[in-house]
Structures are given as C-alpha cells and as structure tokens.
Write a protein that holds these residues in place. Structure first.
Motif, mmCIF file in Angstrom:
data_model
loop_
_atom_site.group_PDB
_atom_site.id
_atom_site.type_symbol
_atom_site.label_atom_id
_atom_site.label_comp_id
_atom_site.label_asym_id
_atom_site.label_seq_id
_atom_site.Cartn_x
_atom_site.Cartn_y
_atom_site.Cartn_z
ATOM 1 N N ILE A 235 -12.618 7.373 -0.761
ATOM 2 C CA ILE A 235 -12.142 6.520 0.338
ATOM 3 C C ILE A 235 -13.163 6.556 1.478
ATOM 4 C CG2 ILE A 235 -10.287 6.226 2.039
ATOM 5 C CD1 ILE A 235 -9.594 5.378 -0.915
ATOM 6 N N GLY B 205 -0.323 -3.094 3.963
ATOM 7 C CA GLY B 205 -1.371 -3.439 3.008
ATOM 8 C C GLY B 205 -2.019 -2.243 2.327
ATOM 9 N N HIS B 206 -2.963 -2.566 1.438
ATOM 10 C CA HIS B 206 -3.731 -1.534 0.735
ATOM 11 C C HIS B 206 -4.952 -1.138 1.559
ATOM 12 C CE1 HIS B 206 -1.350 -2.971 -2.735
ATOM 13 N NE2 HIS B 206 -1.433 -1.706 -3.079
ATOM 14 N N VAL B 207 -5.679 -0.156 1.021
ATOM 15 C CA VAL B 207 -6.730 0.461 1.824
ATOM 16 C C VAL B 207 -7.857 -0.497 2.207
ATOM 17 C CG1 VAL B 207 -7.902 1.448 -0.223
ATOM 18 C CG2 VAL B 207 -8.248 2.465 2.028
ATOM 19 N N ARG C 56 -11.028 6.052 -5.908
ATOM 20 C CA ARG C 56 -10.392 4.816 -6.371
ATOM 21 C C ARG C 56 -11.451 3.896 -6.976
ATOM 22 N NH1 ARG C 56 -6.701 7.564 -5.374
ATOM 23 N NH2 ARG C 56 -4.792 7.145 -4.211
ATOM 24 N N LYS D 133 -7.970 7.802 -9.729
ATOM 25 C CA LYS D 133 -7.343 6.782 -10.603
ATOM 26 C C LYS D 133 -8.435 5.947 -11.252
ATOM 27 C CE LYS D 133 -4.196 4.767 -7.610
ATOM 28 N NZ LYS D 133 -3.073 3.862 -7.303
ATOM 29 N N LEU E 210 -8.878 6.786 9.499
ATOM 30 C CA LEU E 210 -8.552 6.652 8.071
ATOM 31 C C LEU E 210 -7.328 7.516 7.793
ATOM 32 C CD1 LEU E 210 -11.550 5.653 7.976
ATOM 33 C CD2 LEU E 210 -11.735 6.848 5.803
ATOM 34 N N TRP E 211 -6.503 7.093 6.866
ATOM 35 C CA TRP E 211 -5.352 7.916 6.471
ATOM 36 C C TRP E 211 -5.805 8.947 5.442
ATOM 37 C CZ3 TRP E 211 -1.465 3.400 5.133
ATOM 38 C CH2 TRP E 211 -1.139 2.725 6.309
ATOM 39 N N ASN F 147 -7.120 -0.836 -8.490
ATOM 40 C CA ASN F 147 -6.899 -1.259 -7.094
ATOM 41 C C ASN F 147 -7.651 -2.569 -6.816
ATOM 42 O OD1 ASN F 147 -6.055 1.537 -7.080
ATOM 43 N ND2 ASN F 147 -6.159 1.460 -4.859
ATOM 44 N N PRO G 69 -0.355 10.337 3.706
ATOM 45 C CA PRO G 69 -0.591 10.843 2.337
ATOM 46 C C PRO G 69 -1.915 10.368 1.728
ATOM 47 C CG PRO G 69 1.009 9.051 2.315
ATOM 48 C CD PRO G 69 0.691 9.314 3.763
ATOM 49 N N ASP G 70 -2.453 11.196 0.837
ATOM 50 C CA ASP G 70 -3.629 10.831 0.049
ATOM 51 C C ASP G 70 -3.230 10.040 -1.201
ATOM 52 O OD1 ASP G 70 -5.887 11.730 1.339
ATOM 53 O OD2 ASP G 70 -5.885 13.694 0.368
ATOM 54 N N GLY H 91 -6.676 -2.699 5.029
ATOM 55 C CA GLY H 91 -6.426 -1.856 6.205
ATOM 56 C C GLY H 91 -7.727 -1.456 6.892
ATOM 57 N N LEU H 92 -8.709 -1.061 6.105
ATOM 58 C CA LEU H 92 -9.967 -0.590 6.698
ATOM 59 C C LEU H 92 -10.818 -1.746 7.225
ATOM 60 C CD1 LEU H 92 -10.966 2.448 4.442
ATOM 61 C CD2 LEU H 92 -9.546 2.372 6.507
ATOM 62 N N ASN I 245 4.235 6.186 -5.327
ATOM 63 C CA ASN I 245 4.420 4.827 -5.860
ATOM 64 C C ASN I 245 5.240 4.791 -7.145
ATOM 65 O OD1 ASN I 245 2.524 5.624 -7.779
ATOM 66 N ND2 ASN I 245 0.832 4.810 -6.578
ATOM 67 N N GLY J 132 0.817 -1.210 0.000
ATOM 68 C CA GLY J 132 0.000 0.000 0.000
ATOM 69 C C GLY J 132 0.847 1.254 0.000
ATOM 70 N N ILE J 133 0.181 2.350 0.152
ATOM 71 C CA ILE J 133 0.792 3.667 -0.022
ATOM 72 C C ILE J 133 1.985 3.885 0.916
ATOM 73 C CG2 ILE J 133 -0.848 4.837 1.536
ATOM 74 C CD1 ILE J 133 -0.923 7.110 -0.626
HETATM 75 P P1 GDP Z 1 -2.916 3.767 -3.608
HETATM 76 O O1 GDP Z 1 -4.145 3.505 -4.414
HETATM 77 O O2 GDP Z 1 -1.645 3.450 -4.315
HETATM 78 O O3 GDP Z 1 -2.910 5.180 -3.057
HETATM 79 O O4 GDP Z 1 -2.885 2.720 -2.385
HETATM 80 P P2 GDP Z 1 -3.709 2.410 -1.050
HETATM 81 O O5 GDP Z 1 -4.732 1.373 -1.332
HETATM 82 O O6 GDP Z 1 -2.697 2.062 -0.007
HETATM 83 O O7 GDP Z 1 -4.425 3.762 -0.580
HETATM 84 C C1 GDP Z 1 -5.545 4.285 -1.221
HETATM 85 C C2 GDP Z 1 -6.062 5.513 -0.472
HETATM 86 O O8 GDP Z 1 -6.668 5.106 0.758
HETATM 87 C C3 GDP Z 1 -5.023 6.574 -0.099
HETATM 88 O O9 GDP Z 1 -5.606 7.850 -0.296
HETATM 89 C C4 GDP Z 1 -4.801 6.319 1.386
HETATM 90 O O10 GDP Z 1 -4.339 7.468 2.092
HETATM 91 C C5 GDP Z 1 -6.211 5.951 1.814
HETATM 92 N N1 GDP Z 1 -6.305 5.231 3.099
HETATM 93 C C6 GDP Z 1 -7.134 5.568 4.140
HETATM 94 N N2 GDP Z 1 -6.974 4.734 5.166
HETATM 95 C C7 GDP Z 1 -6.040 3.801 4.787
HETATM 96 C C8 GDP Z 1 -5.459 2.659 5.426
HETATM 97 O O11 GDP Z 1 -5.762 2.298 6.569
HETATM 98 N N3 GDP Z 1 -4.550 1.949 4.711
HETATM 99 C C9 GDP Z 1 -4.188 2.307 3.421
HETATM 100 N N4 GDP Z 1 -3.286 1.554 2.771
HETATM 101 N N5 GDP Z 1 -4.703 3.399 2.800
HETATM 102 C C10 GDP Z 1 -5.618 4.134 3.460
#
Ligand code: GDP
Length: 316
Positions: free
Chosen positions: A250, A184-186, A215, A280, A207-208, A171, A274-275, A189-190, A139, A74-75
């Motif tokens: 998100i 991991g990815h969002v 997405r 995408k 949430l980040w 995604n 970061p966002d 994670g959530l 990324n 993930g991010i």
């Molecule tokens: P991305 O699509 O490459 O940015 O990968 P991610 O799946 O890791 O993150 C997608 C979006 O979800 C980003 O804007 C993150 O900041 C947001 N996000 C919110 N909460 C979370 C979390 O708990 N984990 C991750 N990985 N991303 C989160």
C-alpha cells in the motif's frame, strides 16, 4: 469446455449494473463487438426484487448476461455494513441467475472478487484455494455472498446444463470508481487524499493501516477486455481468476499515486484503521493458459483514473 468458442455477434447482452465502475467499462468494451447492449436503471428495475427482475428478463429476453451489479465498497464500508453486503449481493445474484435459467439465457458471466479466498490462503491464490480456510473478517459478508454466486452458477450448470461462468478479479480501479474516501477502495481514497493535500499545500497525507499489506491492482479496462475474452472462450464450472500477477505494498501504491498526482509530502499511517488481508496475490495461470494477459501498467492506469477524477468530481 475451456476453449469452446461462443459468438457475441447479433446477441442481446444485458450488462446488469451498467452505472458502476465494472459495468460501465463493460458497456464501453462491448461497443466494439457486434452485439446489442441492454441496460436498465435502478429507478425502473430494483435488482433486489425478484418479480421485477423476472418481468424485465421475460420482456427483453437477453441472450447473454453479465452480472456487474453488486453492493461494493472498501474495507471500512464492508466491515461496517454487513447486512447490506450479504443481503443485497445474495438476492441480486440469485434473482438474475434464476431468471437467466427461466428465460433461456445462453451465456451468463458472474463477477466476484479475490476476497472469496481464505485470509491466509497460500500465495499466489489459485482457484482451488476456495473454501480451504477461514475468510478475512473485514469482508466476509461480501465474500460469502460471492461464494454463493459461484456455487449458483455451478449448480445451474450441473442440474440444468446452463452455460454460466464466473470470474474473480483482483482489486480494481479506474474510470467510474467510487471516489469517496469513506466508502471507496484504496486507489480512489488515496487519489482524493493526494489531490487534496497537493491543492491545500499540506505537508502530509494519511493512509489507513500500516502500509505493508500487499495488493494486486487491475485496471477496469483490462478487466472488461478479459471478461469479453472469457465470454467468447471459456465454458466450464470452475471460476477463473483475473489479475495482473504483479503486487505492490500500500505504501508503494501511495508513492506512485503521489507521483501521478504531484504530491511530494510525507505519509502518515493511521494504525487504528484495519489492514485487512496481509496479501492477496492471484494465481492467473488458468487465464494465461487460455490466452489472455493484462496490458495496462499501474502508473498508466493511475494516470487515467486521476484524469477521470479531475474531469468528473468537484474538488477544492
Ligand atoms: P481490501 O483489499 O478489501 O482490503 O480493500 P481496500 O481497497 O479498501 O483496502 C486495501 C488496503 O489499503 C487496506 O490495507 C487498507 O487499510 C489500505 N488503505 C490505506 N489507506 C486507505 C484509504 O484511504 N482507503 C482505503 N479504502 N484503504 C486504504
């Protein structure tokens, strides 16, 4: 040419990276095809070692190769481990693609991701948006490696006539995802955070970022189905986008996950994280024109992912 048929019947299909989310979905999907699936564990062949990869390919002689092996994350992982994401991915794809050429593989499918496109690409992102602008910094290491993989497939096709194709999924989520909040990815994670908040009776979950990025989420079972379709029906140099055509913020994703998991509290936003890319969305028209569409709804897919998490992870 697009539309040319390729039969998997009686073929030996090597799924490289079969323990990952995409590779394991591919192994499940191939079980209903008339082919023999080959896999090899990291303990016997380190895909970063050229001699090991070539020796294995020379011995096993796969007819078809699917490159689902990659260093992914993930991010946060992506932006904090740049050399792992660049080196591992470059070397894995180079070893396998070159080996496939040496040992006469008749079809190879390379997988990348939507982060190959410029950060501010026109939306929805069509395949020809590749290399038209600067990448998203969180990324770019992974993206550069994946762009090199697309180019390797095109170069071997052009110079040696190899039938090597590339697919770029949006995604992904689903069974077998990396359920680790940091790496991991969002979606994973959530799901973890919502589940833990529910179990602990917490009034809120974190949430980040701002929750506003958009997405497109594809269930990995749908991806595997699309990949089998492309193996059979696509043979051309341009890579093909694989998505759903539907996007969510998100925050909307978190709300749907809350509903699936049974978490009813509030969301807090940690804006020190970061966002990433603001948006995408894939342009899936090429894949639709070939005749394939995703069919799993986000909520249905999330229910399956949550069930898999509950069945496979210890939790509080
Ligand atoms: P991305 O699509 O490459 O940015 O990968 P991610 O799946 O890791 O993150 C997608 C979006 O979800 C980003 O804007 C993150 O900041 C947001 N996000 C919110 N909460 C979370 C979390 O708990 N984990 C991750 N990985 N991303 C989160």
């Amino acid at each position: 040419m697009a539309g040319t048929d390729f039969s998997l019947s009686g073929k030996k299909v090597w799924v490289a990276g079969h323990r990952g989310m995409v590779g394991s979905a591919m192994v499940r999907r191939l079980a209903s095809e008339d082919c023999e699936v080959l896999t090899v564990g990291r303990d016997s062949v380190d895909l970063r070692r050229q001699d090991a990869v070539e020796r294995w390919m020379r011995d096993k002689r796969p007819d078809v190769v699917v490159i689902a092996a990659a260093k992914v994350g993930g991010i946060l992982a992506n932006s904090t481990l740049p050399s792992d994401f660049l080196y591992d991915n470059l070397v894995i794809e180079t070893n396998i693609i070159h080996g496939a050429h040496l040992y006469g593989v008749s079809k190879l499918l390379f997988l990348g991701s939507s982060c190959i496109y410029p950060r501010l690409a026109a939306q929805p992102m069509a395949e020809d948006a590749l290399l038209t602008g600067p990448l998203e910094p969180t990324n770019e290491w992974y993206a550069i490696a994946k762009i090199a993989g697309i180019k390797l497939c095109q170069a071997y096709r052009q110079q040696h006539g190899c039938d090597f194709i590339s697919a770029m999924p949006t995604n992904l989520f689903g069974p077998g995802d990396n359920f680790d909040v940091q790496a991991g990815h969002v979606v994973a994670g959530l799901i973890i955070k919502a589940h833990q908040a529910k179990v602990n009776g917490s009034p809120s979950m974190e949430l980040w970022g701002t929750g506003t990025p958009l997405r497109e989420f594809l269930h990995v079972g749908d991806l595997a189905d699309a990949l089998v379709f492309l193996l059979k029906h696509y043979s051309d140099a341009p890579h093909i986008n694989v998505g759903t055509g539907t996007e969510h913020t998100i925050r909307q994703l978190a709300e749907t996950i809350g509903k699936v998991v049974g978490f009813t509290g509030e969301f807090r936003f940690d804006t020190s994280k970061p966002d990433g890319s603001p948006r995408k969305l894939m342009d899936n028209s090429r894949l639709h024109a070939l005749g394939w569409r995703a069919h799993t709804s986000l909520e249905e897919g999330l229910r399956e992912a949550y069930a898999w998490y509950l069945a496979n992870h210890s939790h509080p």
